[in-house]
Design an enzyme around this catalytic site. Sequence first.
Site, PDB file in Angstrom:
ATOM      1  N   SER A 160       7.631  -5.428   6.753  1.00 16.08           N
ATOM      2  CA  SER A 160       6.951  -6.728   8.392  1.00 16.08           C
ATOM      3  C   SER A 160       7.445  -8.073   7.959  1.00 16.08           C
ATOM      4  CB  SER A 160       5.959  -6.785   7.571  1.00 16.08           C
ATOM      5  OG  SER A 160       4.804  -6.237   6.881  1.00 16.08           O
ATOM      6  N   ARG A 166       0.327  -1.374   0.053  1.00 11.35           N
ATOM      7  CA  ARG A 166       0.079   0.120  -0.015  1.00 11.35           C
ATOM      8  C   ARG A 166       0.903   1.178  -0.041  1.00 11.35           C
ATOM      9  NH1 ARG A 166      -3.715   0.643   4.920  1.00 11.35           N
ATOM     10  NH2 ARG A 166      -1.860  -0.212   5.575  1.00 11.35           N
ATOM     11  N   ASP A 198       5.989  -2.950  11.223  1.00  7.06           N
ATOM     12  CA  ASP A 198       4.583  -3.017  11.277  1.00  7.06           C
ATOM     13  C   ASP A 198       4.142  -3.331  12.887  1.00  7.06           C
ATOM     14  OD1 ASP A 198       4.800  -6.157  11.719  1.00  7.06           O
ATOM     15  OD2 ASP A 198       3.659  -6.596   9.869  1.00  7.06           O
TER      16      ASP A 198
HETATM   17  C1  BGC Z   1       7.574 -10.830  11.180  1.00  6.69           C
HETATM   18  C2  BGC Z   1       7.693  -9.209  11.673  1.00  6.69           C
HETATM   19  C3  BGC Z   1       6.005  -9.149  11.508  1.00  6.69           C
HETATM   20  C4  BGC Z   1       5.132 -10.017  11.817  1.00  6.69           C
HETATM   21  C5  BGC Z   1       3.246  -9.727  11.618  1.00  6.69           C
HETATM   22  C6  BGC Z   1       6.406 -11.456  11.247  1.00  6.69           C
HETATM   23  O1  BGC Z   1       6.759 -13.118  10.060  1.00  6.69           O
HETATM   24  O2  BGC Z   1       8.710 -11.594  10.893  1.00  6.69           O
HETATM   25  O3  BGC Z   1       8.471  -8.212  11.282  1.00  6.69           O
HETATM   26  O4  BGC Z   1       5.863  -8.133  12.084  1.00  6.69           O
HETATM   27  O5  BGC Z   1       5.604 -11.410  10.735  1.00  6.69           O
HETATM   28  O6  BGC Z   1       3.428  -9.104  10.009  1.00  6.69           O
END
Ligand code: BGC
Length: 463
Positions: free
Chosen positions: A148, A85, A201
Site C-alpha cells: 500500500s 495479513r 491496495d
Molecule cells: C499510499 C497509497 C495507498 C494509500 C491507501 C497512501 O499513503 O501512497 O499507495 O494506496 O495510502 O492505503
Amino acid sequence: MSESIYLVECATAEQQAAVDELVKQFLLSDDKLASIIKEFRRRMEEGLAADGRVLKMIPSYVSERPTGSETGSYFAIDLGGTNLRVLRVTLDGKGGVKTEQQKFMLTEEAKTRTLFDFIAQSVETFLDDRNLRPTGQQPAISMGFTFSYPVQQTSINSGILVQWTKGLNVPGCVGRDVVRLLQDALLRLGLRVKVAALVNDTVGTLLSAAYTDPSSQMGIIFGTGTNAAYYEDISSVAKWKGTNPASGEMVLNMEWGAFDSDEFAFLPFTPHDIKLDRKSINPRKQAYEKMISGMYLGEIARNIVLWLADQRLLFDGRSSDILNSMWSIDTSYLSSAVTDDSPALSEIQQIIEKTLNVSNSTMADRRIFKIISVLVGERAARLSSVGVVATLTKRPELLDMPINIGIDGSMYEHFPDFERILAEAVSRFIPEPQFRNIRFSLAKDGSGVGAAIIAMLATKKDI
Ligand code: BGC
C-alpha cells in the site's frame, strides 16, 4: 454570525471568536470545492501524459475484469501501515468469497529495518500452521502481494518503490524492486512461494468489488492513508509505451494522496495543517492525504487544541505531557466526540481528562472539543468528494449506467457521517439523474481479496 451548532453556550466572547475563525477556515463552500476539482482534473491529465507528475496515475498492468464465475483458492499477502495479513481466498464462482487469514502486527524492528524478512517469516508461519508448505516436487505457491505504498510498476509482478508514506520508513527500499526484496527474503527461508502479482491496495479493492459486482469502476481507500484506482481507456494514457491490452483498458493507481503537494495552492491549508506537515516524516508530500486520512486527522485536531490552550481559550491554558506529544489524539477520539450527545458530554470529558490527562474540563471546553472534531471530520469528508468527482467526470460515459465504487478503510467504515457527507458533496457536482447511478459500497478487506484475484488472473494467463 455562526450557525447554531457552532455556537458554544457558556463560552466567552474570545472563545466564540476563535471558534468562528475555525469555522471559516474549515467549512468549504461548493465554489471552493469546484475550483479544487478543476485543478484535480488538470493534474490527472498531466499524470496521464507523463511520468513523474504530482498525480502519478500509475499503470497497474491489470487490464482484465473478473467475471465472478472464477473458482478456486488463491493466496495473498497484504501489507498495510500497521498490520500484515496473509490470506487464503476461496472464490465460490457466484461472486462470493471466503477468506481465511492471519494477522501479524508489524514490530518496531520490522517497521524500521527488517520488513521483508518479517513478511517472509509471517508467510512461513501461515503456511506451516496449516501444513501448506510446498515440499519435494510440489509446485511453488503463487501469491498476490498488496503493497500500500507508491510503486512505479514495471510489470504485473515488479515495481520500484517511489517513496514511503504513512508511518513506514524502512531504509534501503526506495528506488528498489519490492518484489525482488520479498522474493529474496522468501528464498532465504527456503520457501517455495512465487510473488505472482504486485498490487496497490486500491487496485485490489477495485478487483474484489468487480468480482462481486461487474459494474465496479473505481476502488478507493479512505483509511490510514487515502488513494484510488479506476479503469481508464488505454488510449487516454499517452505515456503508456507497452503493448495495448486486448480489453482496451487498464486499471490506474492514481496515488491521489499527493495532490497539491508541489504547490500547496489549492487545498485549504490552515496553520494547523502546515504545522502537521512540517513535523511529519514526509514534509511537502501527500498534502491531500494529510487532510483526509485517519493517520492525520487527530493530529490536526491536537494542533488546534493546543493553539486554543496557548491563548487560554481552552482548559484555562493547561496542557499535559500526553497532549503535548505528537499523535496523542487518535482519530478514533474524534469519532467518539462527534457522536457524544450526552448532556454532560461525558465521553468527551473522559477523553480530555482520562486519556489526555487534562483535569477539570468545563462544559465550554468539551463543546469546543466537539466542534473541532466535527470541523476536521467534515472537511475531510467534503474534500474526499474532490477526487471522486474528478475521476467520475473524467469518463462521463460511465455515468449513464449503474456504476459501483468499492471503498474500504477506517474513515469510510467508522467515521460518523463520512459516507453521507461525501455522497452529498458528490451530488452537488454530479446531480440527478446521473447521481442515482452511483453506488458506494464497502469492499471490506478488499485489498487482500483483490490481490488473490489478480494473482489468479496473472497465473491463468499473462496480464
Ligand atoms: C499510499 C497509497 C495507498 C494509500 C491507501 C497512501 O499513503 O501512497 O499507495 O494506496 O495510502 O492505503
